[in-house]
Design a protein around this motif. Structure first.
Motif, PDB file in Angstrom:
ATOM      1  N   ASP A 151       0.701  -1.290   0.040  1.00  0.00           N
ATOM      2  CA  ASP A 151       0.085  -0.020   0.097  1.00  0.00           C
ATOM      3  C   ASP A 151       0.954   1.068   0.004  1.00  0.00           C
ATOM      4  OD1 ASP A 151       1.100   0.023   2.605  1.00  0.00           O
ATOM      5  OD2 ASP A 151      -0.879   0.064   3.517  1.00  0.00           O
ATOM      6  N   SER A 152       2.046   1.253  -0.477  1.00  0.00           N
ATOM      7  CA  SER A 152       2.850   2.366  -0.675  1.00  0.00           C
ATOM      8  C   SER A 152       2.651   3.397  -1.630  1.00  0.00           C
ATOM      9  CB  SER A 152       4.572   1.902  -0.679  1.00  0.00           C
ATOM     10  OG  SER A 152       4.508   1.575  -2.118  1.00  0.00           O
ATOM     11  N   ASN A 153       3.157   4.478  -1.616  1.00  0.00           N
ATOM     12  CA  ASN A 153       2.893   5.514  -2.519  1.00  0.00           C
ATOM     13  C   ASN A 153       3.505   4.961  -3.931  1.00  0.00           C
ATOM     14  OD1 ASN A 153       1.364   7.256  -1.018  1.00  0.00           O
ATOM     15  ND2 ASN A 153       2.987   8.452  -0.261  1.00  0.00           N
ATOM     16  N   HIS A 154       4.612   4.259  -3.496  1.00  0.00           N
ATOM     17  CA  HIS A 154       5.418   3.835  -4.927  1.00  0.00           C
ATOM     18  C   HIS A 154       4.265   2.756  -5.764  1.00  0.00           C
ATOM     19  CE1 HIS A 154       8.470   2.262  -7.637  1.00  0.00           C
ATOM     20  NE2 HIS A 154       8.198   1.215  -7.035  1.00  0.00           N
ATOM     21  N   SER A 155       3.848   1.919  -4.990  1.00  0.00           N
ATOM     22  CA  SER A 155       2.886   0.840  -5.557  1.00  0.00           C
ATOM     23  C   SER A 155       1.801   1.528  -6.134  1.00  0.00           C
ATOM     24  CB  SER A 155       2.403  -0.120  -4.992  1.00  0.00           C
ATOM     25  OG  SER A 155       3.671  -1.009  -4.328  1.00  0.00           O
TER      26      SER A 155
END
Length: 346
Positions: A151-155
């Motif tokens: 759930d990271s911003n990267h994903s």
């Protein structure tokens, strides 16, 4: 969410003329861009003047989007506007209680939205904004699966990139999926509208510019291209829209009868709250529905609707009327008409 919807309203307004120019399915009435813009405007207006500290939605992404979606549904215009409102309302459901968007939530929201959009239509057709939304949902799910639910911003960035690219490819495919589009050598107007909506989401979340190059090469989308529907045979009939409270059984009956009367039937629930209608015997659970249909004559459809409940905001619009050269844009909209189409409130 507010930044996304605000950007969507502006972009759809700016592109309304080009979307109208290539609008020939399901009816060559040249109003898809206008209808999308006006429906988006209704969603944005519902959030006007609010902030996370000043609205009952608080920091709840889903609650805010649901509020916007329900306003859009109540004031939805045409096939495209109604499906856009369905998209907003359905996408809001998995986001309820969440304070931020993530790749897993995006995948769930888009999947919910595409299922709801397909089911809202009595006779859904591939090669339309439905196909674009479905492709976007599958792309989001693929990224979420590959990232293991991260759930990271990267994903989230990876998912949004994939969603927009998948939507673009789906738009390009529409030209060969529908015979009228293939014959006219254009892509689907509603599909392009959904592509713009999704690129606005990517832009708002990632803080990046819109990808204007997405539209390069889309057949019929150059500024110098004419409104292709202007010399096509006029479509007879009218569009009837309203909002009404119905029990599930009555809603199913209405859908079946409208299918027999006309086409382009769309019925979608407005909100998820049931109410108890009092009658002479006992109360019956009902839900609020947005209804849309194309029929040769409005009177039988309106009579049918009124026989089943007490509708509000019944609007009847001609499907085809003479247009000015070059077409009209949403900038000429007034309180009682969709550009190019007088609306009659009954």
């Amino acid at each position: 969410m507010k930044r996304w919807l605000g950007k969507t309203e502006v972009v759809l307004g700016n592109h309304s003329d080009r979307l109208n120019a290539i609008n020939i399915f399901p009816v060559a009435d040249g109003d898809t861009g206008t209808n999308l813009y006006l429906t988006a405007r209704a969603a944005v207006s519902a959030l006007a003047g609010t902030s996370p500290d000043a609205t009952e939605t608080g920091n709840d992404v889903g609650a805010l989007l649901s509020r916007a979606g329900q306003a859009a549904m109540e004031q939805a215009r045409g096939n495209s506007g109604t499906l856009f409102a369905v998209f907003l309302c359905a996408a809001a459901e998995p986001l309820a209680g969440k304070s931020r968007l993530s790749a897993p939530l995006l995948a769930t929201a888009l999947n919910r939205a595409q299922i709801r959009a397909w089911s809202a239509l009595s006779d859904p057709v591939s090669g339309t904004m439905l196909s674009v939304l479905e492709a976007a949902a599958r792309a989001a799910q693929a990224v979420d699966s590959a990232q293991g639910g991260d759930d990271s911003n990267h994903s989230l960035g990876l998912a949004l990139d994939a969603v927009v690219e998948a939507a673009l490819q789906a738009v390009i495919r529409t030209e060969n999926e529908l015979a009228p589009l293939h014959e006219a050598h254009v892509v689907d107007a509603g599909g392009v509208g959904m592509l713009l909506v999704l690129d606005c989401l990517r832009s708002a979340v990632l803080g990046e510019e819109l990808q204007d190059e997405l539209l390069e090469g889309l057949h019929g989308y150059r500024l110098q291209d004419p409104h292709i529907h202007e010399h096509m045979p006029a479509d007879d009939g009218v569009e009837v829209m309203c909002t009404i409270n119905l029990s599930p059984l009555a809603a199913a009956t209405l859908r079946q009868r409208l299918d027999e009367m006309g086409d382009s039937v769309i019925m979608s629930q407005v909100g998820s709250t049931a109410s108890l209608d009092d009658d002479e015997s006992e109360g019956e659970t009902s839900y609020r529905w947005r209804v849309h249909v194309h029929v040769p004559d409005p009177e039988p459809a309106v009579a049918l609707i009124r026989s089943l409940g007490d509708p509000t905001d019944i609007a009847v619009s001609q499907l085809a009327l003479p247009r000015e050269a070059g077409g009209e844009t949403a900038d000429h909209e007034d309180s009682g008409t969709t550009a190019g189409q007088p609306r009659h409130e009954l």
